[in-house]
Write a protein that holds these residues in place. Structure first.
Motif, PDB file in Angstrom:
ATOM      1  N   CYS A  36       0.832  -1.211   0.000  1.00 49.68           N
ATOM      2  CA  CYS A  36       0.000   0.000   0.000  1.00 49.68           C
ATOM      3  C   CYS A  36       0.866   1.260   0.000  1.00 49.68           C
ATOM      4  O   CYS A  36       0.520   2.281  -0.610  1.00 49.68           O
ATOM      5  CB  CYS A  36      -0.936   0.006   1.201  1.00 49.68           C
ATOM      6  SG  CYS A  36      -2.198  -1.285   1.171  1.00 49.68           S
ATOM      7  N   LYS A  37       1.993   1.206   0.700  1.00 50.39           N
ATOM      8  CA  LYS A  37       2.896   2.358   0.779  1.00 50.39           C
ATOM      9  C   LYS A  37       3.533   2.666  -0.573  1.00 50.39           C
ATOM     10  O   LYS A  37       3.747   3.830  -0.925  1.00 50.39           O
ATOM     11  CB  LYS A  37       3.984   2.093   1.824  1.00 50.39           C
ATOM     12  CG  LYS A  37       4.854   3.303   2.135  1.00 50.39           C
ATOM     13  CD  LYS A  37       5.831   2.991   3.255  1.00 50.39           C
ATOM     14  CE  LYS A  37       6.691   4.218   3.584  1.00 50.39           C
ATOM     15  NZ  LYS A  37       7.652   3.932   4.683  1.00 50.39           N
ATOM     16  N   ILE A  38       3.842   1.640  -1.348  1.00 53.65           N
ATOM     17  CA  ILE A  38       4.386   1.850  -2.690  1.00 53.65           C
ATOM     18  C   ILE A  38       3.382   2.611  -3.543  1.00 53.65           C
ATOM     19  O   ILE A  38       3.743   3.440  -4.379  1.00 53.65           O
ATOM     20  CB  ILE A  38       4.750   0.501  -3.338  1.00 53.65           C
ATOM     21  CG1 ILE A  38       5.925  -0.133  -2.575  1.00 53.65           C
ATOM     22  CG2 ILE A  38       5.119   0.664  -4.810  1.00 53.65           C
ATOM     23  CD1 ILE A  38       6.245  -1.547  -3.004  1.00 53.65           C
ATOM     24  N   ASN A  39       2.102   2.327  -3.320  1.00 61.26           N
ATOM     25  CA  ASN A  39       1.006   3.103  -3.903  1.00 61.26           C
ATOM     26  C   ASN A  39       1.035   3.118  -5.434  1.00 61.26           C
ATOM     27  O   ASN A  39       0.800   4.144  -6.064  1.00 61.26           O
ATOM     28  CB  ASN A  39       1.027   4.542  -3.365  1.00 61.26           C
ATOM     29  CG  ASN A  39      -0.284   5.269  -3.615  1.00 61.26           C
ATOM     30  OD1 ASN A  39      -1.355   4.641  -3.654  1.00 61.26           O
ATOM     31  ND2 ASN A  39      -0.219   6.572  -3.789  1.00 61.26           N
ATOM     32  N   SER A  40       1.335   1.979  -6.029  1.00 61.81           N
ATOM     33  CA  SER A  40       1.327   1.881  -7.484  1.00 61.81           C
ATOM     34  C   SER A  40      -0.100   1.687  -7.990  1.00 61.81           C
ATOM     35  O   SER A  40      -0.928   1.067  -7.326  1.00 61.81           O
ATOM     36  CB  SER A  40       2.199   0.700  -7.909  1.00 61.81           C
ATOM     37  OG  SER A  40       2.174   0.550  -9.302  1.00 61.81           O
ATOM     38  N   ASP A  41      -0.381   2.219  -9.165  1.00 62.23           N
ATOM     39  CA  ASP A  41      -1.718   2.045  -9.745  1.00 62.23           C
ATOM     40  C   ASP A  41      -1.985   0.579 -10.084  1.00 62.23           C
ATOM     41  O   ASP A  41      -3.084   0.075  -9.880  1.00 62.23           O
ATOM     42  CB  ASP A  41      -1.863   2.896 -11.011  1.00 62.23           C
ATOM     43  CG  ASP A  41      -1.799   4.388 -10.713  1.00 62.23           C
ATOM     44  OD1 ASP A  41      -2.276   4.800  -9.639  1.00 62.23           O
ATOM     45  OD2 ASP A  41      -1.255   5.135 -11.548  1.00 62.23           O
ATOM     46  N   ILE A  42      -0.972  -0.071 -10.613  1.00 64.45           N
ATOM     47  CA  ILE A  42      -1.048  -1.509 -10.897  1.00 64.45           C
ATOM     48  C   ILE A  42       0.166  -2.159 -10.258  1.00 64.45           C
ATOM     49  O   ILE A  42       1.297  -1.745 -10.496  1.00 64.45           O
ATOM     50  CB  ILE A  42      -1.073  -1.790 -12.411  1.00 64.45           C
ATOM     51  CG1 ILE A  42      -2.306  -1.155 -13.051  1.00 64.45           C
ATOM     52  CG2 ILE A  42      -1.051  -3.298 -12.680  1.00 64.45           C
ATOM     53  CD1 ILE A  42      -2.337  -1.253 -14.565  1.00 64.45           C
ATOM     54  N   HIS A  43      -0.070  -3.162  -9.431  1.00 66.86           N
ATOM     55  CA  HIS A  43       1.026  -3.802  -8.706  1.00 66.86           C
ATOM     56  C   HIS A  43       1.027  -5.293  -9.015  1.00 66.86           C
ATOM     57  O   HIS A  43       0.046  -5.991  -8.758  1.00 66.86           O
ATOM     58  CB  HIS A  43       0.871  -3.589  -7.197  1.00 66.86           C
ATOM     59  CG  HIS A  43       2.169  -3.665  -6.462  1.00 66.86           C
ATOM     60  ND1 HIS A  43       2.593  -2.680  -5.602  1.00 66.86           N
ATOM     61  CD2 HIS A  43       3.161  -4.585  -6.480  1.00 66.86           C
ATOM     62  CE1 HIS A  43       3.778  -3.002  -5.114  1.00 66.86           C
ATOM     63  NE2 HIS A  43       4.141  -4.166  -5.640  1.00 66.86           N
ATOM     64  N   LEU A  84      -2.813  -6.491  -8.599  1.00 63.57           N
ATOM     65  CA  LEU A  84      -3.730  -5.556  -7.964  1.00 63.57           C
ATOM     66  C   LEU A  84      -3.822  -4.322  -8.850  1.00 63.57           C
ATOM     67  O   LEU A  84      -2.809  -3.661  -9.107  1.00 63.57           O
ATOM     68  CB  LEU A  84      -3.237  -5.151  -6.570  1.00 63.57           C
ATOM     69  CG  LEU A  84      -2.955  -6.267  -5.568  1.00 63.57           C
ATOM     70  CD1 LEU A  84      -2.467  -5.670  -4.246  1.00 63.57           C
ATOM     71  CD2 LEU A  84      -4.193  -7.113  -5.330  1.00 63.57           C
ATOM     72  N   ALA A  85      -5.014  -3.992  -9.331  1.00 63.19           N
ATOM     73  CA  ALA A  85      -5.212  -2.826 -10.192  1.00 63.19           C
ATOM     74  C   ALA A  85      -6.240  -1.901  -9.538  1.00 63.19           C
ATOM     75  O   ALA A  85      -7.371  -2.303  -9.267  1.00 63.19           O
ATOM     76  CB  ALA A  85      -5.692  -3.253 -11.570  1.00 63.19           C
ATOM     77  N   LYS A  86      -5.839  -0.672  -9.272  1.00 60.37           N
ATOM     78  CA  LYS A  86      -6.740   0.280  -8.631  1.00 60.37           C
ATOM     79  C   LYS A  86      -7.973   0.531  -9.490  1.00 60.37           C
ATOM     80  O   LYS A  86      -7.881   0.721 -10.699  1.00 60.37           O
ATOM     81  CB  LYS A  86      -6.021   1.603  -8.375  1.00 60.37           C
ATOM     82  CG  LYS A  86      -5.022   1.571  -7.238  1.00 60.37           C
ATOM     83  CD  LYS A  86      -4.438   2.953  -7.011  1.00 60.37           C
ATOM     84  CE  LYS A  86      -3.453   2.958  -5.854  1.00 60.37           C
ATOM     85  NZ  LYS A  86      -2.851   4.289  -5.662  1.00 60.37           N
ATOM     86  N   LYS A  87      -9.122   0.557  -8.833  1.00 55.18           N
ATOM     87  CA  LYS A  87     -10.361   0.821  -9.538  1.00 55.18           C
ATOM     88  C   LYS A  87     -10.485   2.286  -9.944  1.00 55.18           C
ATOM     89  O   LYS A  87     -11.243   2.625 -10.850  1.00 55.18           O
ATOM     90  CB  LYS A  87     -11.553   0.445  -8.649  1.00 55.18           C
ATOM     91  CG  LYS A  87     -11.637  -1.033  -8.310  1.00 55.18           C
ATOM     92  CD  LYS A  87     -12.805  -1.309  -7.377  1.00 55.18           C
ATOM     93  CE  LYS A  87     -12.911  -2.791  -7.033  1.00 55.18           C
ATOM     94  NZ  LYS A  87     -14.030  -3.061  -6.095  1.00 55.18           N
ATOM     95  N   SER A  88      -9.733   3.148  -9.287  1.00 58.47           N
ATOM     96  CA  SER A  88      -9.880   4.594  -9.483  1.00 58.47           C
ATOM     97  C   SER A  88      -9.117   5.137 -10.685  1.00 58.47           C
ATOM     98  O   SER A  88      -9.272   6.307 -11.031  1.00 58.47           O
ATOM     99  CB  SER A  88      -9.404   5.331  -8.226  1.00 58.47           C
ATOM    100  OG  SER A  88      -8.046   5.020  -7.938  1.00 58.47           O
ATOM    101  N   ILE A  89      -8.284   4.322 -11.319  1.00 54.34           N
ATOM    102  CA  ILE A  89      -7.486   4.813 -12.441  1.00 54.34           C
ATOM    103  C   ILE A  89      -8.198   4.544 -13.755  1.00 54.34           C
ATOM    104  O   ILE A  89      -9.082   3.698 -13.851  1.00 54.34           O
ATOM    105  CB  ILE A  89      -6.082   4.167 -12.465  1.00 54.34           C
ATOM    106  CG1 ILE A  89      -6.196   2.640 -12.616  1.00 54.34           C
ATOM    107  CG2 ILE A  89      -5.297   4.537 -11.223  1.00 54.34           C
ATOM    108  CD1 ILE A  89      -4.870   1.942 -12.830  1.00 54.34           C
TER     109      ILE A  89
END
Length: 221
Positions: A36-43, A84-89
């Motif tokens: 979470c700290k890395i905070n990448s859009d796609i991890h 893990l791909a953020k839904k917000s991007i």
């Protein structure tokens, strides 16, 4: 850090060997906080060791965190690749294919601006020198006619003996390196890090005492 806003075609992508994201594993919460700290859009997480039962446990115990992501993967207790791909991007993930039940998955990233990239995420074997693994990765990511292609993950192989190895007594993956550098020679794929930093020595793995090191995590586009 720049405060410039991203354009609709920009996003960040990271890859981490987490050595188990199993919710019952050692330091599980710490590992999740690190991601979470890395905070990448796609991890892309390799060696995730996360099956569907484990994912359900995470969704229950860390609902606020996991509700922010679309989650794809091989979902295997052994080795495994999880995305893990953020839904917000403004990036959609489609055409997800498990090429290998534990070690390889392909998917397509499409931005709101219409840019598409086919990705092959890999966790290569460490105990054998098998160019066939990377041949399969290349074949899989080249399957469609997408102009942008990326192979990324833990290659367990160094690209350069001189620049990417420190205190190696043997060369356990010479055949794999020959195949991968051949891709560069024939201008099919290029090592992104080495293209950006031609002469820099950098390492992504080390033994516990820190004496032996190698750059074995690679992205080729």
């Amino acid at each position: 850090m720049s405060n410039r806003k991203k354009t609709i075609s920009e996003f960040s992508l990271a890859m981490t060997n987490i050595r188990s994201l199993c919710p019952n594993g050692k330091k599980a919460d710490l590992k999740l906080r690190t991601i979470c700290k890395i905070n990448s859009d796609i991890h892309i997480i390799v060696d995730s060791r996360l099956d569907e039962i484990g994912l359900k446990k995470w969704r229950k115990s860390q609902k606020q965190v996991f509700s922010k992501y679309h989650i794809f993967g091989t979902f295997s207790k052994e080795r495994g690749v999880t995305i893990l791909a953020k839904k917000s991007i403004g990036v959609s993930i489609t055409k997800v294919v498990k090429v290998d039940a534990k070690n390889m998955i392909t998917f397509r990233m499409s931005t709101s601006a219409g840019t598409t990239t086919d990705v092959c995420a890999v966790y290569a074997p460490s105990d054998v020198d098998s160019p066939k693994f990377f041949e399969n990765a290349v074949e899989s990511v080249n399957r469609d006619t997408c102009p942008n292609r990326l192979i990324i993950g833990d290659f367990n192989t160094t690209m350069s003996e001189r620049l990417d190895q420190l205190n190696y007594d043997t060369d356990p993956h010479a055949k794999c390196r020959e195949f991968l550098t051949g891709l560069e020679y024939h201008e099919q794929f290029h090592d992104i890090f080495r293209t950006t930093y031609p002469d820099q020595k950098s390492y992504t793995w080390r033994t516990r005492d820190g004496k032996k090191r190698g750059r074995i995590d690679v992205a080729m586009a």
